[in-house]
Design an enzyme around this catalytic site. Sequence first.
Site, PDB file in Angstrom:
ATOM      1  N   LYS A 174     -13.117   1.376  -0.979  1.00 44.94           N
ATOM      2  CA  LYS A 174     -14.049   1.648   0.124  1.00 44.94           C
ATOM      3  C   LYS A 174     -15.248   2.445  -0.387  1.00 44.94           C
ATOM      4  CE  LYS A 174     -10.796   1.626   4.018  1.00 44.94           C
ATOM      5  NZ  LYS A 174     -10.305   2.311   5.203  1.00 44.94           N
ATOM      6  N   GLU A 207       0.818  -1.220   0.000  1.00 42.52           N
ATOM      7  CA  GLU A 207       0.000   0.000   0.000  1.00 42.52           C
ATOM      8  C   GLU A 207       0.846   1.262   0.000  1.00 42.52           C
ATOM      9  OE1 GLU A 207      -3.962  -1.549   2.339  1.00 42.52           O
ATOM     10  OE2 GLU A 207      -3.053   0.311   2.987  1.00 42.52           O
ATOM     11  N   HIS A 226       9.349 -26.302  -0.596  1.00 44.78           N
ATOM     12  CA  HIS A 226       8.611 -27.413  -1.194  1.00 44.78           C
ATOM     13  C   HIS A 226       7.397 -26.915  -1.957  1.00 44.78           C
ATOM     14  CE1 HIS A 226      11.198 -29.984   1.205  1.00 44.78           C
ATOM     15  NE2 HIS A 226      11.058 -29.030   2.117  1.00 44.78           N
TER      16      HIS A 226
HETATM   17  O1  PA5 Z   1      -3.231   1.588   5.709  1.00 43.76           O
HETATM   18  C1  PA5 Z   1      -4.403   1.923   5.578  1.00 43.76           C
HETATM   19  O2  PA5 Z   1      -4.789   3.076   5.769  1.00 43.76           O
HETATM   20  C2  PA5 Z   1      -5.486   0.922   5.235  1.00 43.76           C
HETATM   21  O3  PA5 Z   1      -5.055  -0.216   4.625  1.00 43.76           O
HETATM   22  C3  PA5 Z   1      -6.266   0.579   6.510  1.00 43.76           C
HETATM   23  O4  PA5 Z   1      -5.433  -0.062   7.429  1.00 43.76           O
HETATM   24  C4  PA5 Z   1      -7.488  -0.309   6.239  1.00 43.76           C
HETATM   25  O5  PA5 Z   1      -8.180   0.114   5.111  1.00 43.76           O
HETATM   26  C5  PA5 Z   1      -8.426  -0.255   7.436  1.00 43.76           C
HETATM   27  O6  PA5 Z   1      -8.816   1.072   7.657  1.00 43.76           O
HETATM   28  P1  PA5 Z   1      -9.384   1.594   9.028  1.00 43.76           P
HETATM   29  O7  PA5 Z   1      -8.379   1.321  10.102  1.00 43.76           O
HETATM   30  O8  PA5 Z   1      -9.593   3.054   8.812  1.00 43.76           O
HETATM   31  O9  PA5 Z   1     -10.659   0.865   9.278  1.00 43.76           O
END
Ligand code: PA5
Length: 461
Positions: free
Chosen positions: A428, A292, A313
């Site tokens: 989202k 990400e 393996h």
């Molecule tokens: O790194 C990020 O911002 C995202 O991957 C969040 O961890 C994930 O979408 C969950 O979001 P939230 O903690 O706002 O529910």
Amino acid sequence: MSEKPGKLGISFSFGAAGGEGGTSKLESSIGELGPSIAEAVEWVKKNASRDESGFGWYNLPDKDPSDVLKAAEWLRGYDSIIHVGIGGSALGNLMLHQALLPFYFNERPAGGAPRFYLADNPDPEKARAIWQRVKGSRAALVGVSKSGATAETMSQFLWFRSKMAAESGGSVDGDALVITDPKGGVFRSFANDTKCRSLEIPPSVGGRYSVLTPCGLVTASALGADIKALLKGAADMRDFLASAAGVEANPALFLAATHLFHERGGRPMTVLMPYANRLETFAEWFAQLWGESVGKEGLGTTPVRALGAIDQHSQVQLYTAGPDDKLYTLINVRNRAEEIELSTVSDSSLESLSYLSGRKLGVMLGFEAQSTAAALVKAGRPVVWIELDKIDAHTVGALVFFYEYVTAITGRLLGINPFDQPGVEQGKRYTYGLMGRDGFGKDAGEAGQYFERIKKLGVTA
Ligand code: PA5
């Protein structure tokens, strides 16, 4: 770069950069990158000192954990914890629990630490299975979401809350803890209205960088992990990296530069392969952090999780003889918490196994790591070798900080923002739209149009 672990108990080796002349090419590329690396280091330092948005992870090792310890103590009064959260609000928990708690910790005798159930994916079958296990017990509901809005988390929080309320016949908000932004999001409004317990994820810390906030620390501490040692490990790594001047003395800068070198040189994937079950979910946590953070604007490398020796393996055939498109980081452990010595083989039918007589399993796992590394080097593949003196809270804290720093520096070297996640946010918004949330009608329409494209060509069996 030292081969022996120093004060932090971690050594890093970069000598095999892939194929003939690979290492000297890496060295000269690092030389050319010198000014950009120095700029990236200053960029992190300056913004972290102001606690700018995205940079808060740098300061987390200094935060006072008293509120976390208090919440953990409260949680220890329950039989079970239902943790709802996804992505950065779940993967760090899994990583810390696996690295620092006893194996099969959920099977500890009743009356000890609470049992832990993670509801991350909104799969109804899994959610119901969790409820089947916790109903009738004293359960705490822990909701974690940085944004305080994510549909997977909100929906499951609502469902578990209603099941718990129906069972108890009254409000269960006294059994709830939300961990979220101090101001924004539904979780914060809920906490303000209901006076359920709440803790904060600092606004300057992004989801996937939040494992050292209450998000990751509370449940780890409630279940028995030493979070003070974890934070100390992170602080020690930060101080070490801040004082290690120049790429040659600084393994995080060396690794960031190595990643960039291979990304530019046609290796768009990075494999993280620990040789320890305790670190299996560390690779999973890393995959989110890396994917990400650096996967933007057509750049970045794809993280691949592997586990030694299991993937010898499964994947090592591909790794050694498939396309030369990956950088490999192997993590080995010098002193394992357990060792098993095999007895002498005396049966004549088992004579061919006599090489195992008196040998140790942990030693064998280490040799397997070496074997994979050697096979990769022989095939001209680039290998980074990390060796931990041992796996404990201090070392894991140090590794967490190390990888967060490598990720931020690599993002800067690539010229992208390692702290945003527009691709995640788009997914989202489409979900909100498809679920009928007000204000997201346009997203629903767009999602429908793109989805239809897939269906234009197909076969039904
Ligand atoms: O790194 C990020 O911002 C995202 O991957 C969040 O961890 C994930 O979408 C969950 O979001 P939230 O903690 O706002 O529910």
